[in-house]
Write an enzyme that holds these catalytic residues in place. Sequence first.
Site, PDB file in Angstrom:
ATOM      1  N   ASP A  16      67.595  99.133 -17.528  1.00 25.85           N
ATOM      2  CA  ASP A  16      68.553 100.225 -17.657  1.00 25.85           C
ATOM      3  C   ASP A  16      68.096 101.364 -16.745  1.00 25.85           C
ATOM      4  O   ASP A  16      67.026 101.943 -16.962  1.00 25.85           O
ATOM      5  CB  ASP A  16      68.564 100.667 -19.126  1.00 25.85           C
ATOM      6  CG  ASP A  16      69.491 101.836 -19.379  1.00 25.85           C
ATOM      7  OD1 ASP A  16      70.028 102.423 -18.427  1.00 25.85           O
ATOM      8  OD2 ASP A  16      69.668 102.177 -20.563  1.00 25.85           O
ATOM      9  N   GLY A  38      80.618 101.404 -17.591  1.00 28.81           N
ATOM     10  CA  GLY A  38      79.488 100.835 -16.855  1.00 28.81           C
ATOM     11  C   GLY A  38      78.308 101.779 -16.754  1.00 28.81           C
ATOM     12  O   GLY A  38      77.988 102.517 -17.687  1.00 28.81           O
ATOM     13  N   ASP A  40      78.016 104.410 -14.992  1.00 31.94           N
ATOM     14  CA  ASP A  40      78.508 105.795 -15.003  1.00 31.94           C
ATOM     15  C   ASP A  40      78.520 106.320 -16.444  1.00 31.94           C
ATOM     16  O   ASP A  40      77.967 107.410 -16.734  1.00 31.94           O
ATOM     17  CB  ASP A  40      79.928 105.800 -14.400  1.00 31.94           C
ATOM     18  CG  ASP A  40      80.432 107.183 -14.028  1.00 31.94           C
ATOM     19  OD1 ASP A  40      79.662 108.153 -14.154  1.00 31.94           O
ATOM     20  OD2 ASP A  40      81.608 107.286 -13.617  1.00 31.94           O
ATOM     21  N   THR A 128      79.466  96.114  -8.211  1.00 32.49           N
ATOM     22  CA  THR A 128      79.432  94.710  -8.669  1.00 32.49           C
ATOM     23  C   THR A 128      79.846  94.536 -10.131  1.00 32.49           C
ATOM     24  O   THR A 128      79.793  93.428 -10.662  1.00 32.49           O
ATOM     25  CB  THR A 128      78.035  94.074  -8.499  1.00 32.49           C
ATOM     26  OG1 THR A 128      77.098  94.730  -9.365  1.00 32.49           O
ATOM     27  CG2 THR A 128      77.558  94.156  -7.074  1.00 32.49           C
TER      28      THR A 128
HETATM   29  N1  AR6 Z   1      71.582 100.461 -15.681  1.00 36.99           N
HETATM   30  C1  AR6 Z   1      71.639  99.751 -14.517  1.00 36.99           C
HETATM   31  N2  AR6 Z   1      72.728  99.046 -14.145  1.00 36.99           N
HETATM   32  C2  AR6 Z   1      73.796  99.057 -14.986  1.00 36.99           C
HETATM   33  C3  AR6 Z   1      73.819  99.779 -16.208  1.00 36.99           C
HETATM   34  C4  AR6 Z   1      72.633 100.506 -16.540  1.00 36.99           C
HETATM   35  N3  AR6 Z   1      72.544 101.227 -17.654  1.00 36.99           N
HETATM   36  N4  AR6 Z   1      75.031  99.573 -16.796  1.00 36.99           N
HETATM   37  C5  AR6 Z   1      75.726  98.757 -15.984  1.00 36.99           C
HETATM   38  N5  AR6 Z   1      75.005  98.440 -14.897  1.00 36.99           N
HETATM   39  P1  AR6 Z   1      79.742  99.329 -12.850  1.00 36.99           P
HETATM   40  P2  AR6 Z   1      81.233  99.634 -10.328  1.00 36.99           P
HETATM   41  C6  AR6 Z   1      75.322  97.594 -13.728  1.00 36.99           C
HETATM   42  O1  AR6 Z   1      80.887  98.641 -13.503  1.00 36.99           O
HETATM   43  O2  AR6 Z   1      81.460  98.180 -10.261  1.00 36.99           O
HETATM   44  C7  AR6 Z   1      82.923 103.068 -13.848  1.00 36.99           C
HETATM   45  O3  AR6 Z   1      83.949 103.182 -14.796  1.00 36.99           O
HETATM   46  C8  AR6 Z   1      76.435  96.575 -13.874  1.00 36.99           C
HETATM   47  O4  AR6 Z   1      75.948  95.410 -14.528  1.00 36.99           O
HETATM   48  O5  AR6 Z   1      78.981 100.333 -13.640  1.00 36.99           O
HETATM   49  O6  AR6 Z   1      80.747 100.341  -9.096  1.00 36.99           O
HETATM   50  C9  AR6 Z   1      83.029 104.155 -12.787  1.00 36.99           C
HETATM   51  O7  AR6 Z   1      83.453 105.385 -13.319  1.00 36.99           O
HETATM   52  C10 AR6 Z   1      76.761  96.312 -12.411  1.00 36.99           C
HETATM   53  O8  AR6 Z   1      75.845  95.376 -11.860  1.00 36.99           O
HETATM   54  O9  AR6 Z   1      80.210 100.091 -11.492  1.00 36.99           O
HETATM   55  C11 AR6 Z   1      84.007 103.571 -11.826  1.00 36.99           C
HETATM   56  O10 AR6 Z   1      85.337 103.802 -12.270  1.00 36.99           O
HETATM   57  C12 AR6 Z   1      76.514  97.662 -11.733  1.00 36.99           C
HETATM   58  O11 AR6 Z   1      75.785  98.446 -12.690  1.00 36.99           O
HETATM   59  C13 AR6 Z   1      83.717 102.092 -11.870  1.00 36.99           C
HETATM   60  O12 AR6 Z   1      83.103 101.867 -13.135  1.00 36.99           O
HETATM   61  C14 AR6 Z   1      77.776  98.400 -11.350  1.00 36.99           C
HETATM   62  O13 AR6 Z   1      78.763  98.194 -12.339  1.00 36.99           O
HETATM   63  C15 AR6 Z   1      82.729 101.691 -10.805  1.00 36.99           C
HETATM   64  O14 AR6 Z   1      82.589 100.291 -10.803  1.00 36.99           O
END
Ligand code: AR6
Length: 184
Positions: A16, A38, A40, A128
């Site tokens: 995390d 996610g 964010d 991703t």
């Molecule tokens: N620590 C590390 N990686 C993480 C965590 C964490 N706590 N939580 C999730 N991931 P995503 P995107 C990984 O969906 O695809 C949001 O709503 C996850 O497994 O967070 O760039 C934003 O506001 C994946 O590998 O971001 C945008 O609207 C990676 O982080 C949208 O999502 C990115 O997944 C952005 O989508």
Amino acid sequence: METERNGVCIKVLRGDITKYQTDAIVNAANSSLLGGGGVDGAIHRAGGPAILEECRAIRDRQGGCDTGDAVVTTAGRLPAKMVVHTVGPVYQGGSRGEEKLLQSCYARSIEEAVSAGARRIAFPNISTGIYGYPKKEAAEAAIGAVRGMLERPGGVSGETFLDEIAFVCYDEENERLYRELLER
Ligand code: AR6
């Protein structure tokens, strides 16, 4: 796993990103800068309201953040010193400039973090998750962009400008992909 490029340590970790102690953690945000799911969602939850407050101020000043660009805020209660919010591309098949935009996220995040004084930066696997970018292609773009930055003559701001880049992977597949690509 750890490797090195031009004196900068490159690490692959699983976990995390909100728990990682470093100078700058990067957030996979959206162009509104108003939070989301996610990573964010996790960053805003763990870091507290000070992060959103600064995001709103940036929005008022410059109207959010473009895809491929990055902005810096406080890290609130997180163990990091700052959060760099970058906006990855939504994957639409790969012919809409997604690769360049994703590479730009990594390059601009490094530039912004370094100019805010960071020497250690941690990245999640931008685009991703919800944005649907294929993991292998995203990892190749991320590593290519980071290596490109570390090989720039004179670095981003003069001499050796960074100590560490960490790729903090949330899932096993990403961790494996990053290890494989970095061992090459
Ligand atoms: N620590 C590390 N990686 C993480 C965590 C964490 N706590 N939580 C999730 N991931 P995503 P995107 C990984 O969906 O695809 C949001 O709503 C996850 O497994 O967070 O760039 C934003 O506001 C994946 O590998 O971001 C945008 O609207 C990676 O982080 C949208 O999502 C990115 O997944 C952005 O989508």
